[in-house]
Design a protein around this motif. Structure first.
Motif, mmCIF file in Angstrom:
data_model
loop_
_atom_site.group_PDB
_atom_site.id
_atom_site.type_symbol
_atom_site.label_atom_id
_atom_site.label_comp_id
_atom_site.label_asym_id
_atom_site.label_seq_id
_atom_site.Cartn_x
_atom_site.Cartn_y
_atom_site.Cartn_z
ATOM 1 N N UNK A 54 0.821 -1.225 0.000
ATOM 2 C CA UNK A 54 0.000 0.000 0.000
ATOM 3 C C UNK A 54 0.848 1.265 0.000
ATOM 4 N N UNK A 55 2.004 1.229 0.672
ATOM 5 C CA UNK A 55 2.863 2.415 0.699
ATOM 6 C C UNK A 55 3.311 2.773 -0.715
ATOM 7 N N UNK A 56 3.724 1.764 -1.480
ATOM 8 C CA UNK A 56 4.183 2.030 -2.845
ATOM 9 C C UNK A 56 3.044 2.471 -3.748
ATOM 10 N N UNK A 57 1.884 1.840 -3.568
ATOM 11 C CA UNK A 57 0.736 2.207 -4.405
ATOM 12 C C UNK A 57 0.367 3.666 -4.183
ATOM 13 N N UNK A 58 0.311 4.041 -2.913
ATOM 14 C CA UNK A 58 -0.034 5.422 -2.583
ATOM 15 C C UNK A 58 1.023 6.384 -3.125
ATOM 16 N N UNK A 59 2.292 6.008 -2.967
ATOM 17 C CA UNK A 59 3.371 6.869 -3.457
ATOM 18 C C UNK A 59 3.263 7.066 -4.961
ATOM 19 N N UNK A 60 2.948 5.992 -5.677
ATOM 20 C CA UNK A 60 2.849 6.098 -7.140
ATOM 21 C C UNK A 60 1.699 7.018 -7.534
ATOM 22 N N UNK A 61 0.592 6.894 -6.817
ATOM 23 C CA UNK A 61 -0.555 7.754 -7.133
ATOM 24 C C UNK A 61 -0.207 9.217 -6.878
ATOM 25 N N UNK A 62 0.467 9.476 -5.756
ATOM 26 C CA UNK A 62 0.871 10.844 -5.449
ATOM 27 C C UNK A 62 1.840 11.365 -6.494
ATOM 28 N N UNK A 63 2.791 10.505 -6.869
ATOM 29 C CA UNK A 63 3.834 10.925 -7.784
ATOM 30 C C UNK A 63 3.239 11.330 -9.125
ATOM 31 N N UNK A 64 2.147 10.693 -9.483
ATOM 32 C CA UNK A 64 1.571 10.981 -10.790
ATOM 33 C C UNK A 64 0.539 12.104 -10.735
ATOM 34 N N UNK A 65 -0.057 12.328 -9.569
ATOM 35 C CA UNK A 65 -1.127 13.331 -9.546
ATOM 36 C C UNK A 65 -0.711 14.596 -8.802
ATOM 37 N N UNK A 66 -0.300 14.449 -7.536
ATOM 38 C CA UNK A 66 -0.005 15.632 -6.725
ATOM 39 C C UNK A 66 1.342 16.242 -7.105
ATOM 40 N N UNK A 67 2.376 15.371 -7.236
ATOM 41 C CA UNK A 67 3.737 15.897 -7.405
ATOM 42 C C UNK A 67 3.891 16.837 -8.585
ATOM 43 N N UNK A 68 3.426 16.490 -9.803
ATOM 44 C CA UNK A 68 3.672 17.392 -10.932
ATOM 45 C C UNK A 68 2.704 18.574 -11.004
ATOM 46 N N UNK A 69 1.676 18.577 -10.157
ATOM 47 C CA UNK A 69 0.655 19.626 -10.279
ATOM 48 C C UNK A 69 1.193 20.956 -9.782
ATOM 49 N N UNK A 70 1.051 21.980 -10.613
ATOM 50 C CA UNK A 70 1.540 23.299 -10.206
ATOM 51 C C UNK A 70 0.578 23.958 -9.219
ATOM 52 N N UNK A 71 -0.646 23.447 -9.189
ATOM 53 C CA UNK A 71 -1.672 24.077 -8.368
ATOM 54 C C UNK A 71 -1.313 24.031 -6.882
ATOM 55 N N UNK A 72 -0.648 22.938 -6.454
ATOM 56 C CA UNK A 72 -0.288 22.822 -5.032
ATOM 57 C C UNK A 72 1.014 23.558 -4.771
ATOM 58 N N UNK A 73 1.080 24.358 -3.730
ATOM 59 C CA UNK A 73 2.364 24.935 -3.346
ATOM 60 C C UNK A 73 3.270 23.843 -2.767
ATOM 61 N N UNK A 74 4.582 24.070 -2.883
ATOM 62 C CA UNK A 74 5.542 23.055 -2.433
ATOM 63 C C UNK A 74 5.308 22.686 -0.974
ATOM 64 N N UNK A 75 4.929 23.665 -0.191
ATOM 65 C CA UNK A 75 4.739 23.418 1.234
ATOM 66 C C UNK A 75 3.611 22.420 1.474
ATOM 67 N N UNK A 76 2.528 22.582 0.700
ATOM 68 C CA UNK A 76 1.401 21.666 0.854
ATOM 69 C C UNK A 76 1.809 20.249 0.465
ATOM 70 N N UNK A 77 2.593 20.156 -0.622
ATOM 71 C CA UNK A 77 3.062 18.836 -1.045
ATOM 72 C C UNK A 77 3.909 18.191 0.034
ATOM 73 N N UNK A 78 4.819 18.987 0.619
ATOM 74 C CA UNK A 78 5.685 18.452 1.668
ATOM 75 C C UNK A 78 4.849 18.004 2.857
ATOM 76 N N UNK A 79 3.819 18.807 3.176
ATOM 77 C CA UNK A 79 2.980 18.445 4.318
ATOM 78 C C UNK A 79 2.288 17.113 4.067
ATOM 79 N N UNK A 80 1.773 16.938 2.840
ATOM 80 C CA UNK A 80 1.110 15.674 2.501
ATOM 81 C C UNK A 80 2.088 14.503 2.605
ATOM 82 N N UNK A 81 3.255 14.651 1.944
ATOM 83 C CA UNK A 81 4.221 13.554 1.886
ATOM 84 C C UNK A 81 4.731 13.175 3.254
#
Lengths: 321, 252
Positions: free
Chosen positions: A276-303
């Motif tokens: 599950x950890x890898x599955x979740x990471x892959x989903x994040x990597x493809x959706x949240x990580x490249x999105x410009x809409x999220x500020x870096x801080x929000x991404x770091x908080x999620x991760x």
């Protein structure tokens, strides 16, 4: 019972009991896929006991015959149906609530070793690139260097690919790395250690390279969402690998074969946590990580939040605060 | 060494059960069949994707569900294929079903999630070596376990198909020509002998006539000696064998 004793040939023995056996076979086939009503469970139990007695008779009087082979399989499959875990959902819940945290805590030394090796690689890679920029030629992958030279985020191209497919590919790569970290434990842990060091060096070097080119923020913005979970998964897989290695190197009072099997029982829940950890990471990597809409801080908080939640669960669950 | 190694286990009812372990041939066949299935899944997905790729792209760029689907399909079509089938299908992937084998724990039960994860994840070290360690371990090892089986505590057993109709009375009247065999049949045959004799009688139509007559008369000679009756004439050999099998099967 009188039929079994009276029958003198294997053929009359089979003819006398065949109906019950075939009914038992059909019942246990159905029981393995669905729930049986109570009456049929009782019938299954009764037929199973009878078939077990028939098998004992066949083993003593008709050893090596097809009838004995048939009965062996029949009794084994009925046994599987009768003694299977009652509820898969409950078993899964127990695995998550007790199995995974228990396995992690029983092998803290292995986890510590994995973390230390990864950290050592990280520090080594970063130090090398910071001290001597030419080391980057060796340690930082080509595409990363050319992307940085062009002054853009090298992960930018992910945006042009369909996220679904890229997350699939990323997952495939990460699963392969985690599977190797576990499997190479069988090289007495040397392979796992090497894999951890190399991954640490790679990550460390890339970060140092980005830092030298004043792109740390961009890099962090990209990896902060999925990175912590990915590294957590790698460490868990490596921990499982070191558990195997421990059984091989120091089996204690057991034969290596049995020690390895016992280690396998502990490694299983660890691997179950990796998935599950890898599955979740892959989903994040493809959706949240490249999105410009999220500020870096929000991404770091999620991760970081997700990784913290994972480790709190694994290390602290069930303990008084 | 035992030519057909078996898994011996004892149920809580103290009944000993032995299951034949699967050999390298069946396991290789199962692996190939599974690989083919996975390949076909991939081809289907890729064809569907390339046909409707542009249509999907805009939707997928936003859709979390689409990603979830893609991730699930990767898990199912790659690493998760074996785990999912073994856990939910009682130890049998489609390939194993085809090859007539199944995975069991060493206590005879079906493999659970953790056991299946362990035995299949260890493919990661065997696959890059061309499965050489696995092939050697299965071909030469006493319990026919590859590394993954050894660590997970699982074995692969044969799921043989037995045809119980071989014990039916094929021609109930066949014994009448040799009534003297009635009381002697049990002495002349045991379970294994009866099965071999049945094999011969069932397959004789496909045997070369000369060889068939030769085998029949030799069998009749040997079995008549065991039964303690006079050997039949050469042309009656098959009728004699039929009668013997029928009297034995009647079991009186």
């Amino acid at each position: 019972m009188s039929g079994a004793l009276a029958s003198r040939s294997v053929a009359s023995f089979v003819r006398a009991h065949r109906q019950g056996w075939e009914r038992l076979g059909a019942l246990s086939e159905r029981a393995s896929t669905s729930r049986l009503p109570l009456a049929e469970v009782e019938e299954l139990d009764r037929l199973y006991r009878r078939a077990a007695a028939d098998l004992a008779l066949a083993r003593s009087r008709f050893a090596g015959s097809d009838a004995e082979g048939y009965l062996s399989q029949l009794v084994a499959s009925a046994y599987r149906a009768l003694y299977r875990p009652r509820d898969r959902g409950a078993a899964l819940l127990r695995l998550v609530r007790e199995g995974m945290p228990g396995a992690v805590r029983r092998h803290l030394a292995a986890l510590g070793l994995a973390g230390a090796l990864f950290a050592a690689g990280l520090a080594g890679g970063a130090l090398a690139v910071m001290l001597d920029p030419r080391a980057a030629v060796l340690l930082v992958p080509d595409p990363v260097r050319s992307a940085v030279a062009a002054g853009r985020m090298w992960t930018g191209h992910l945006l042009s690919a369909a996220p679904g497919i890229s997350s699939a590919q990323l997952l495939h790569n990460n699963v392969t790395a985690a599977a190797l970290a576990f499997g190479l434990g069988l090289t007495a842990g040397l392979g796992t250690a090497l894999l951890l060091l190399l991954n640490g060096v790679l990550v460390g070097a890339v970060f140092a390279y980005a830092f030298r080119h004043a792109m740390t923020a961009d890099l962090l913005g990209f990896v902060a969402a999925h990175g912590p979970l990915e590294i957590s998964a790698l460490l868990l897989a490596a921990q499982a690998g070191f558990v195997l290695a421990g059984a091989l190197v120091d089996p204690g009072e057991w034969p290596r074969r049995n020690a390895l099997q016992a280690a396998g029982r502990d490694a299983g829940p660890l691997l179950a946590a990796v998935v599950p950890a890898l599955t979740l990471a892959a989903l994040l990597e493809a959706s949240v990580s490249p999105a410009q809409a999220f500020p870096a801080l929000a991404k770091a908080a999620v991760g970081i939040g997700l990784a913290l939640a994972l480790w709190t669960w694994l290390l602290r669950r069930g303990r008084a605060a | 060494m035992d030519p057909r190694p078996e898994l011996e286990l004892e149920t809580p009812e103290r009944v000993a059960v032995s299951l034949e372990l699967a050999g390298i041939g069946a396991r290789a066949l199962a692996w190939l069949a599974d690989a083919l299935c996975i390949f076909l899944v991939w081809v289907t997905v890729l064809v569907l994707y390339s046909i409707s790729g542009d249509l999907f792209r805009d939707v997928q760029a936003l859709s979390f569900a689409g990603q979830l689907l893609a991730v699930a399909s990767v898990l199912l079509a790659g690493w998760g294929w074996d785990v999912a089938w073994e856990t939910l299908g009682g130890g049998r992937t489609p390939g194993k079903r085809l090859a007539g084998i199944r995975v069991v724990r060493d206590d005879g039960g079906p493999p659970g999630l953790t056991e299946s994860l362990v035995r299949n994840t260890l493919r990661a070290v065997e696959l890059p070596l061309g499965y050489a360690p696995a092939i050697l371990a299965v071909a030469l090892g006493g319990r026919r376990q590859r590394l993954g089986d050894l660590v997970a505590g699982t074995l692969v057993v044969r799921q043989a198909r037995f045809d119980l109709s071989r014990y039916d009375l094929s021609e109930p009247g066949a014994g009448q020509r040799f009534p003297q065999l009635r009381s002697r049949a049990q002495a002349a045959l045991d379970a294994g002998g009866f099965e071999r004799l049945g094999d011969f009688l069932r397959r004789r139509a496909d045997i070369d006539p000369q060889a068939r007559a030769r085998v029949a008369s030799r069998l009749a000679l040997a079995l008549a000696a065991r039964a303690g009756v006079e050997a039949p004439r050469a042309e009656d050999a098959e009728a004699f064998l039929e009668a013997l099998a029928t009297w034995y099967a009647e079991g009186v």
